[in-house]
Design an enzyme around this catalytic site. Structure first.
Site, short mmCIF file in Angstrom:
data_model
loop_
_atom_site.label_atom_id
_atom_site.label_comp_id
_atom_site.label_asym_id
_atom_site.label_seq_id
_atom_site.Cartn_x
_atom_site.Cartn_y
_atom_site.Cartn_z
N HIS A 81 40.85 19.83 32.60
CA HIS A 81 41.69 21.02 32.80
C HIS A 81 43.17 20.67 32.62
CE1 HIS A 81 38.15 22.71 34.68
NE2 HIS A 81 38.28 22.01 35.77
N ASP A 132 31.53 22.65 34.06
CA ASP A 132 32.31 22.66 35.30
C ASP A 132 31.63 23.42 36.44
OD1 ASP A 132 34.33 22.41 37.14
OD2 ASP A 132 35.82 23.52 36.04
#
Ligand code: ZN
Length: 455
Positions: free
Chosen positions: A270, A321
């Site tokens: 991220h 994720d």
């Protein structure tokens, strides 16, 4: 010496290589599950065979809460309100629950074309923060789940020590995530004893806010393999960037590169909020940007600057994720679509006229995911682990598609699953759309989530 009699051969009308589609390709698979020299009669797999995709970022337990945080709260919802739901959910999960949830998740990953998963694992201790009788019980639950499902695993136990950049102690609900550096290194050592060709152990640092500077130095100075993958959450949230600026005078990526020698072992998960010089820093270091477009969209994180990053020759891979979606197709599609929506242009992932966006996305994510997993996978070339997916010849989406348009149709046309067969390390785990143990694993998962819903 390779015993050529023990090599099995598989043929497809086209096999994906790092140079593109190879006509009438033959894949040899030796007894250890690696790609071997191809000669001799071959079993026909179908029209299109390609390497399985590594999934470089997973929190397995979150699979069971997908869809439970989509109702508007009292205040403005954000990542931080979602995190409250996640913490409450995590509190009910022990080793048996984790194993059942992860096994179901991994079956879904395999059926979608992921053949390797990097598990960013921080649910280490009992919900009250005490250690289990076997301290690595939760890690072992993930290893068992991966073996049961037949997916290969890069297990990344997470070091998580503080509740903010100011070094504050963990909140009660975070206590089960925590280790000191010595206990963490012991955990890594114990788990590394289990390493095999389909289990790699790497290091994960939860984030700069959760790992104080002295601890970061200590773990990176420890005697560990030079090629061990190192993953970290970085710059996912604007609030995190602002806190880092306020306490350390630098943005997270700036600070990391100023204090640590970041190289190609690193995966920056991220890396969403970047300035131009940080884009260049990551790209030039050889680190992999770990992108999770469907989760980043679901959480309202923001958009990674893909075009600038590719112009700087940066590497990326994809992860699912929080598992709001489990599909490499959807991750790559949304990686491209996010950019199209933001820039009002098309075909962003390729910078060369005439080049296929689908091919660039799949090839790049294979290479970045391979590096982040720390294993020799991602290509059907000699010596790599034989991870193969075969697409559905009969799917209408692929009718009349030739080599030039196949990858774009695979990634951008329709929603029907196109992955028909999946091999991991030479073993077929999905045949004709069915996983070998999917009914039993789904039944156990259902029992666990029903019990979690009532507890
Ligand atoms: Zn994460």
């Amino acid at each position: 010496m390779i015993d050529s009699h023990r090599i099995r051969h598989f043929r497809a009308d086209r096999v994906w290589t790092s140079q593109g589609w190879q006509e009438d390709g033959v894949i040899g698979v030796d007894a250890s599950g690696h790609v071997a020299p191809a000669e001799g009669p071959a079993e026909r797999l179908g029209a299109w065979a390609l390497p399985g995709m590594p999934n470089l970022h997973s929190h397995a337990f979150q699979r069971a809460m997908a869809g439970l945080a989509e109702r508007r709260g009292r205040t403005d919802d954000s990542f931080w309100t979602w995190r409250e739901t996640m913490y409450a959910f995590a509190a009910a999960i022990g080793p048996d629950e984790l194993k059942a949830i992860a096994a179901q998740l991994y079956v879904e990953m395999l059926k979608a074309g992921y053949t390797q998963v990097c598990e960013f694992h921080y649910l280490h201790h009992r919900p009250d923060g005490g250690t289990y009788a076997q301290p690595e019980a939760m890690s072992l639950a993930l290893i068992d789940a991966a073996r049961e499902a037949g997916i290969a695993l890069t297990l990344l136990p997470v070091l998580y020590m503080s509740g903010g950049f100011d070094g504050r102690a963990l909140a009660p609900r975070q206590c089960r995530f925590g280790h000191d550096v010595q206990a963490y290194l012991r955990l890594l050592d114990n788990l590394r004893k289990q390493e095999t060709g389909d289990l790699r152990v790497g290091m994960a640092l939860h984030s700069l806010r959760a790992v104080p500077e002295h601890a970061l130095r200590d773990v990176l100075a420890a005697e560990l393999p030079r090629d061990m993958p190192i993953h970290i959450h970085i710059a996912e949230q604007i609030g995190e960037v602002q806190d880092c600026l306020a306490t350390r005078g630098q943005r997270p990526v700036e600070w990391l590169y100023d204090h640590v020698d970041v190289d190609s072992r690193w995966c920056l998960v991220h890396a969403t909020h970047l300035e131009d010089h940080e884009v260049a820093q990551i790209a030039h270091s050889g680190a992999v940007a770990g992108l999770c477009p469907t989760t980043e969209a679901n959480l309202g994180d923001g958009l990674f600057p893909l075009g600038d990053y590719l112009d700087a020759h940066g590497s990326f891979g994809i992860g699912s994720d929080s598992h709001i979606s489990i599909s490499p197709v959807e991750e790559l599609r949304w990686l491209e679509y996010g950019q199209r929506l933001a820039t009002r242009h098309r075909n962003i992932a390729t910078r060369r006229e005439g080049q296929s966006v689908g091919e660039v996305l799949w090839r790049s994510a294979l290479a970045g995911g391979t590096r982040a997993s720390g294993l020799s996978i991602g290509e059907l070339s000699e010596g790599r682990r034989a991870d193969v997916i075969v697409l559905d010849d009969d799917a209408p989406q692929l009718a009349a598609r030739g080599a030039a348009s196949l990858m774009d149709s695979f990634l951008f046309a329709g929603n029907a699953p196109l992955v028909r067969d999946v091999m991991v390390g030479g073993q077929w785990v999905v045949r004709d759309f069915h996983h070998r143990d999917e009914a039993g694993i789904a039944a156990r998962y259902r029992a666990v989530v029903e019990q979690l819903a009532t507890s």
